[in-house]
Scaffold this motif. Structure first.
Motif, PDB file in Angstrom:
ATOM      1  N   THR A  52     -13.211  39.658  26.094  1.00  0.00           N
ATOM      2  CA  THR A  52     -14.641  39.719  26.413  1.00  0.00           C
ATOM      3  C   THR A  52     -15.435  40.362  25.287  1.00  0.00           C
ATOM      4  O   THR A  52     -16.583  39.977  25.037  1.00  0.00           O
ATOM      5  CB  THR A  52     -14.864  40.495  27.720  1.00  0.00           C
ATOM      6  N   ASP A  53     -14.832  41.338  24.593  1.00  0.00           N
ATOM      7  CA  ASP A  53     -15.517  41.935  23.447  1.00  0.00           C
ATOM      8  C   ASP A  53     -15.666  40.925  22.314  1.00  0.00           C
ATOM      9  O   ASP A  53     -16.691  40.894  21.621  1.00  0.00           O
ATOM     10  CB  ASP A  53     -14.748  43.164  22.949  1.00  0.00           C
ATOM     11  N   ARG A  54     -14.660  40.106  22.114  1.00  0.00           N
ATOM     12  CA  ARG A  54     -14.716  39.115  21.042  1.00  0.00           C
ATOM     13  C   ARG A  54     -15.670  37.976  21.407  1.00  0.00           C
ATOM     14  O   ARG A  54     -16.247  37.347  20.517  1.00  0.00           O
ATOM     15  CB  ARG A  54     -13.315  38.597  20.711  1.00  0.00           C
ATOM     16  N   SER A  87     -19.231  39.708  20.834  1.00  0.00           N
ATOM     17  CA  SER A  87     -19.562  39.911  19.423  1.00  0.00           C
ATOM     18  C   SER A  87     -19.726  38.596  18.668  1.00  0.00           C
ATOM     19  O   SER A  87     -20.302  38.575  17.573  1.00  0.00           O
ATOM     20  CB  SER A  87     -18.465  40.736  18.744  1.00  0.00           C
ATOM     21  N   GLY A  88     -19.190  37.519  19.225  1.00  0.00           N
ATOM     22  CA  GLY A  88     -19.213  36.226  18.548  1.00  0.00           C
ATOM     23  C   GLY A  88     -17.995  35.985  17.674  1.00  0.00           C
ATOM     24  O   GLY A  88     -17.849  34.892  17.110  1.00  0.00           O
ATOM     25  N   ASP A  89     -17.086  36.996  17.588  1.00  0.00           N
ATOM     26  CA  ASP A  89     -15.907  36.843  16.738  1.00  0.00           C
ATOM     27  C   ASP A  89     -15.015  35.691  17.199  1.00  0.00           C
ATOM     28  O   ASP A  89     -14.420  34.989  16.372  1.00  0.00           O
ATOM     29  CB  ASP A  89     -15.085  38.137  16.733  1.00  0.00           C
ATOM     30  N   LEU A  90     -14.907  35.502  18.512  1.00  0.00           N
ATOM     31  CA  LEU A  90     -14.084  34.415  19.036  1.00  0.00           C
ATOM     32  C   LEU A  90     -14.532  33.078  18.471  1.00  0.00           C
ATOM     33  O   LEU A  90     -13.721  32.286  17.961  1.00  0.00           O
ATOM     34  CB  LEU A  90     -14.159  34.393  20.559  1.00  0.00           C
ATOM     35  N   PHE A  91     -15.805  32.815  18.537  1.00  0.00           N
ATOM     36  CA  PHE A  91     -16.330  31.527  18.099  1.00  0.00           C
ATOM     37  C   PHE A  91     -16.256  31.381  16.573  1.00  0.00           C
ATOM     38  O   PHE A  91     -15.948  30.301  16.061  1.00  0.00           O
ATOM     39  CB  PHE A  91     -17.765  31.364  18.593  1.00  0.00           C
ATOM     40  N   ALA A  92     -16.505  32.482  15.858  1.00  0.00           N
ATOM     41  CA  ALA A  92     -16.416  32.451  14.398  1.00  0.00           C
ATOM     42  C   ALA A  92     -14.978  32.173  13.955  1.00  0.00           C
ATOM     43  O   ALA A  92     -14.744  31.375  13.027  1.00  0.00           O
ATOM     44  CB  ALA A  92     -16.902  33.773  13.815  1.00  0.00           C
ATOM     45  N   ASP A  93     -14.015  32.802  14.622  1.00  0.00           N
ATOM     46  CA  ASP A  93     -12.611  32.588  14.266  1.00  0.00           C
ATOM     47  C   ASP A  93     -12.196  31.133  14.442  1.00  0.00           C
ATOM     48  O   ASP A  93     -11.367  30.615  13.688  1.00  0.00           O
ATOM     49  CB  ASP A  93     -11.708  33.464  15.135  1.00  0.00           C
TER      50      ASP A  93
END
Length: 271
Positions: free
Chosen positions: A206-208, A211-217
């Motif tokens: 949920t934090d990722r 933060s948008g990190d999930l989608f960026a990765d």
């Protein structure tokens, strides 16, 4: 008086199958998987759960808990993923089973983590924590999943790296699946995160997401879209509640068997 033969009342059918344990694998001192023989007449939809347990001691009532079936609907055996709770009424005993032992299983599978509860979309997210991975092992091996979605993303969050059960399966083993291997190789993405050890994708899922990190990765546009994304949630109550609230902020609506929607969760596990 004449003697009248009185037949005994018919025996009441058991509400449980008594099934042989075929295989047991202990991932860690807190996590294990096992497979049991599948009854010939047992039918279920990938992603459903069933009541599972052991006979009570000295004639006591059986101890049962809800377990997601980790096998796809076409599998000849039924696989389950379980935690080990030292003082747990069921798992303290269940973790000691061996091949040849007997496990009780209810006859009526049910659940919301099924394709029928979702409307059509382009991308399917299967987001789970801990043993919440179990239904994704079923859904990700169902041919219907790949006929309905162009991309499937399995997200699994755990505390320690050793808890990433089935990591090798999702990164390579599933590619050898006889029914969906080619589709999985081309269209399935595995995205693990770890919260208590160093890892390339650290932290809670949920934090990722936030933060948008999930989608960026993954090289995807930030956020979920009700036009393209469909989501299933399973695992800790905290994750499901937080993730559900996040999905609602992007306009996704919860679905059910009666009224399919954009995302689903298993309320039988979250209360």
């Amino acid at each position: 008086m004449t003697d009248v033969a009185v037949s005994a009342p018919p025996a009441k059918a058991s509400p449980f199958h008594e099934l042989e344990v075929l295989w047991v694998h202990h991932w860690t001192d807190q996590l294990f998987s096992f497979r049991i023989r599948r009854p010939e007449d047992f039918r279920f939809r990938s992603g459903e759960f069933v009541m599972l347990g052991l006979p009570g001691d000295d004639g006591a009532k059986p101890i049962l808990r809800a377990y997601s079936i980790a096998s796809p609907s076409w599998d000849e055996a039924l696989e389950f993923l379980s935690i080990k709770v030292p003082d747990g009424p069921l798992t303290s005993r269940l973790q000691k089973i061996r091949p040849g032992d007997t496990v009780l299983m209810g006859k009526k599978p049910t659940g919301t983590l099924v394709l029928d509860a979702l409307t059509g979309g382009d991308r399917l997210w299967l987001i789970g924590t801990g043993t919440g991975l179990a239904p994704w092992l079923s859904v990700a091996r169902d041919p219907d999943t790949y006929s309905r979605f162009g991309q499937v993303i399995v997200c699994h969050t755990v505390r320690n790296v050793a808890d990433l059960s089935y990591r090798d399966f999702f990164t390579s083993g599933i590619h050898d699946d006889p029914l969906i291997g080619d589709e999985a190789k081309a269209r399935l993405t595995y995205y693990p995160t770890v919260t208590r050890e160093r890892f390339q994708t650290p932290g809670r899922i949920t934090d990722r997401i936030r933060s948008g990190d999930l989608f960026a990765d993954l090289g995807l546009p930030a956020g979920f879209s009700p036009n393209t994304d469909r989501v299933m949630l399973c695992g800790s109550m905290a994750m499901i509640k937080e993730a559900g609230e996040l999905l609602e902020t992007w306009g996704l609506k919860e679905g059910s068997n009666a009224e399919p929607g954009d995302y689903v969760l298993e309320r039988a596990f979250v209360g």
